[in-house]
Every structure is written in structure tokens, then in C-alpha cells.
Motif scaffolding. Structure first.
Motif, short mmCIF file in Angstrom:
data_model
loop_
_atom_site.label_atom_id
_atom_site.label_comp_id
_atom_site.label_asym_id
_atom_site.label_seq_id
_atom_site.Cartn_x
_atom_site.Cartn_y
_atom_site.Cartn_z
N TYR A 15 -45.65 5.48 49.21
CA TYR A 15 -46.38 6.72 48.92
C TYR A 15 -47.58 6.85 49.87
O TYR A 15 -47.85 7.95 50.39
CB TYR A 15 -46.85 6.71 47.47
N ILE A 16 -48.29 5.76 50.09
CA ILE A 16 -49.44 5.78 51.00
C ILE A 16 -48.98 6.13 52.41
O ILE A 16 -49.60 6.97 53.10
CB ILE A 16 -50.16 4.42 50.99
N LEU A 26 -57.76 5.98 43.51
CA LEU A 26 -57.16 4.92 42.72
C LEU A 26 -56.38 5.46 41.53
O LEU A 26 -55.36 4.89 41.13
CB LEU A 26 -58.25 3.94 42.25
N ASP A 27 -56.84 6.57 40.94
CA ASP A 27 -56.12 7.16 39.82
C ASP A 27 -54.71 7.60 40.26
O ASP A 27 -53.73 7.38 39.53
CB ASP A 27 -56.88 8.36 39.26
N ILE A 28 -54.62 8.23 41.43
CA ILE A 28 -53.33 8.68 41.94
C ILE A 28 -52.41 7.49 42.20
O ILE A 28 -51.24 7.48 41.79
CB ILE A 28 -53.52 9.51 43.22
N LEU A 29 -52.93 6.48 42.88
CA LEU A 29 -52.11 5.32 43.25
C LEU A 29 -51.69 4.51 42.03
O LEU A 29 -50.57 4.01 41.96
CB LEU A 29 -52.86 4.45 44.25
N PHE A 35 -49.11 1.17 36.75
CA PHE A 35 -49.96 0.09 36.28
C PHE A 35 -51.20 0.70 35.62
O PHE A 35 -51.58 1.83 35.93
CB PHE A 35 -50.42 -0.82 37.43
N SER A 36 -51.82 -0.06 34.75
CA SER A 36 -53.10 0.35 34.17
C SER A 36 -54.10 0.61 35.28
O SER A 36 -54.30 -0.24 36.15
CB SER A 36 -53.62 -0.74 33.24
N LYS A 37 -54.75 1.77 35.26
CA LYS A 37 -55.72 2.06 36.32
C LYS A 37 -56.92 1.12 36.24
O LYS A 37 -57.62 0.91 37.24
CB LYS A 37 -56.18 3.52 36.26
N TYR A 38 -57.15 0.55 35.06
CA TYR A 38 -58.28 -0.38 34.90
C TYR A 38 -58.04 -1.66 35.69
O TYR A 38 -58.97 -2.27 36.20
CB TYR A 38 -58.46 -0.70 33.41
N PHE A 40 -55.35 -1.91 38.17
CA PHE A 40 -54.47 -1.67 39.31
C PHE A 40 -54.97 -2.35 40.59
O PHE A 40 -54.20 -3.00 41.30
CB PHE A 40 -54.33 -0.15 39.55
N THR A 41 -56.26 -2.20 40.89
CA THR A 41 -56.79 -2.77 42.13
C THR A 41 -56.61 -4.28 42.16
O THR A 41 -56.23 -4.86 43.18
CB THR A 41 -58.28 -2.41 42.29
#
Length: 305
Positions: A15-16, A26-29, A35-38, A40-41
């Protein structure tokens, strides 16, 4: 189970690559990966080796080098077409990564016919992303993790807390202040639990800006209104958690997170849930004979669908 994580990260990378000229956050990815956005990173970084933001920038810079070497587009046009927020951001990131300005690169094209290839090879030297998932599943390691991780259901916890902002290695001041207040209320480690919450991912937030809550659990019916000037109050979510017991120096505690998210979680049948991790403090490092901290690290999880 690990292939599921690989497939989801591969989906984000694809996607990137296809949308690096668009606004990405980060919300989009996290949504692309499911995955949980909390968390994800932390998951992306543990598997790929760099943060999502760094990966996006790297993809954009690679395309910028191509445009500089192979087209007559202006540097402003290239900056916009590659998805950078501004020309100044593009110039700063480019110089930091390649040790040259975009203009230097364009001027060098006339001197090197193989300049694009040169920078492509340089990019590979700098990149830690090659074969990011090359390690095959290790059954012995998997069994070891199964013996170390315990799945538990935790109830909600009503807590009083003090917030520390700064390095996670300097939380002692908050703990000392909370400890004095708790002692005055009869809240001792023998009867109540002391819980740390690292609210920010050090891969994204500068060390001086990281937030950390030092918490102590409260008895039922505790009269909060009498203590509003001294501490704050909140409820910690209950639910399913993976318990990882840790005993070592405070400086190495960050590795506990990295190991759980990169080694255990991808091989498990769980995903990280959208709740903060809880660090149950089981000793006082200042009183430990080896100066080590004993922490029960609870990772919020949910069954993988």
C-alpha cells in the motif's frame, strides 16, 4: 501464525509503495493492516526493522532520486509528486539520508551516467529492510515462549496516578511522590498493586516527551474528592492479557516489549488489542540486591480472527 503477520505487513508495504505520493498517516496504515492502531507502530517496527514513518520516507526518497536523475521536473514538482508535506521537509530528509542536497544529485547526473544505479546501491546499503522476515519459524523458540507467557483475564482497576513526562528511565520522581501519598493513605505494596503505564512508543516520540503514568490501585469506596489536589484518578480496562514476567535492569526493560511484539505475538494466535500495556511493579529496584526490577508485563490481546 507468523505468516499471517507477514501477510498483513506485506499488505501495508504494498500500500505504501502504491500510494507514497498520497497523504499517509498511522491511522490509515493501521487500518490497512487490521492491527490495533495503538500497537501498530511497535508491531511494524519489530518485524520490518524501521518505523512506518521511516519506511514511508524511504520509499518517497527512492522515487525522488529516480525523478532527479531521469526527468527534468523541478525539485518542487518532485517534492509534491513524491508526497512530501513541503519543500523544506523534502530537502531536510533528503540531505539527512543521502548526505547530499537534491540539487547536488541532479548536478551529479551529468558527471555519472550510472548515477541512479549508484544511489540505488547506496539505498540498499543504508536500508535495514532486506529480507525482513527471512527467519523461519523456530519450534524450540516457540515452545520456550509458550512456557514464559501466561494468558490471563484481568478485572478493571480503579487507580490513583501521577504523570511523568520525559525519559522512561527517569520515572523514579513520580514513583517516590506517589509512594509517599499512597503510604499516607495506607496503600502499601503488600495490599495494593503499583502499576506503570508507558503511554508513548519511543520509536515515534522523542525521549523527553514520553508520557508515563505511575499508578496505585484503590480500595472500593475510596473518597477521591479529598485528594484531587494531590493525584489524578482513572479506570484501567480489564480483559484478556498476555503476562510476560521480567526480571533485569530498568535499562533493558524496553527489550521486553520488543521481544514480545517481534517474537511471541506473531507466532501466537492473538493480536494486540487497542488498550495500553500494564507494567505491574513487583519489587523496588532500589532495594533489590542486584538493582534489578521485577515487572509483570501485561500485553492486551484479543483472539485473531
Amino acid at each position: 501464525m507468523k505468516n499471517d503477520y507477514k501477510d498483513r505487513i506485506d499488505k501495508v508495504i504494498k500500500y505504501i509503495e502504491e500510494n507514497s505520493n498520497q497523504k499517509l498517516n498511522l491511522d490509515i496504515l493501521a487500518g490497512v493492516s487490521n492491527f490495533s492502531k495503538y500497537h501498530f507502530t511497535r508491531i511494524f517496527t519489530s518485524i520490518v526493522g524501521v518505523t512506518p514513518v521511516a519506511f514511508v520516507n524511504q520509499e518517497r526518497l527512492q522515487k525522488a532520486v529516480y525523478y532527479l536523475a531521469e526527468t527534468n521536473k523541478t525539485i518542487l514538482e518532485i517534492s509534491n509528486q513524491c508526497g512530501f508535506e513541503s519543500l523544506s521537509t523534502f530537502n531536510a530528509l533528503f540531505r539527512k539520508h543521502y548526505r547530499k542536497t537534491p540539487s547536488d544529485v541532479r548536478n551529479s547526473v551529468r558527471k555519472k551516467s550510472n548515477f541512479s544505479l549508484h544511489f540505488s546501491n547506496k539505498q540498499e546499503e543504508l536500508s535495514p529492510l532486506q529480507d525482513y522476515n527471512r527467519n523461519r519459524e523456530n519450534q524450540l523458540l516457540k515452545r520456550a515462549w509458550e512456557n514464559m507467557i501466561t494468558i490471563k483475564e484481568l478485572p478493571e482497576h480503579e487507580v490513583a496516578y501521577l504523570r511523568h513526562v520525559g525519559s522512561y528511565l527517569d520515572t523514579r520522581v513520580a514513583w517516590d511522590k506517589l509512594g509517599r501519598w499512597a503510604s499516607q493513605q495506607g496503600l502499601t505494596p503488600k495490599n495494593y498493586q503499583f502499576i506503570g503505564i508507558s503511554l508513548d512508543d519511543g520509536n515515534l516520540v522523542e525521549e523527553y516527551a514520553c508520557r508515563y503514568d505511575a499508578c496505585v490501585t484503590l480500595p472500593s469506596g475510596f473518597e477521591r474528592y479529598k485528594h484531587m489536589k494531590h493525584v489524578e484518578f482513572k479506570t484501567l480496562s480489564g480483559g484478556m492479557y498476555a503476562l510476560y514476567p521480567y526480571y533485569d535492569t530498568i535499562e533493558k526493560f524496553v527489550l521486553a516489549y520488543q521481544n514480545v511484539f517481534s517474537l511471541w505475538l506473531p507466532n501466537s494466535e492473538y493480536d494486540a488489542d487497542d488498550r495500553p500495556c500494564l507494567e505491574f511493579c513487583m519489587n523496588d529496584p532500589a532495594k533489590d540486591k542486584d538493582g534489578k526490577c521485577k515487572v509483570d508485563l501485561y500485553i492486551p490481546i484479543k483472539k485473531r480472527i
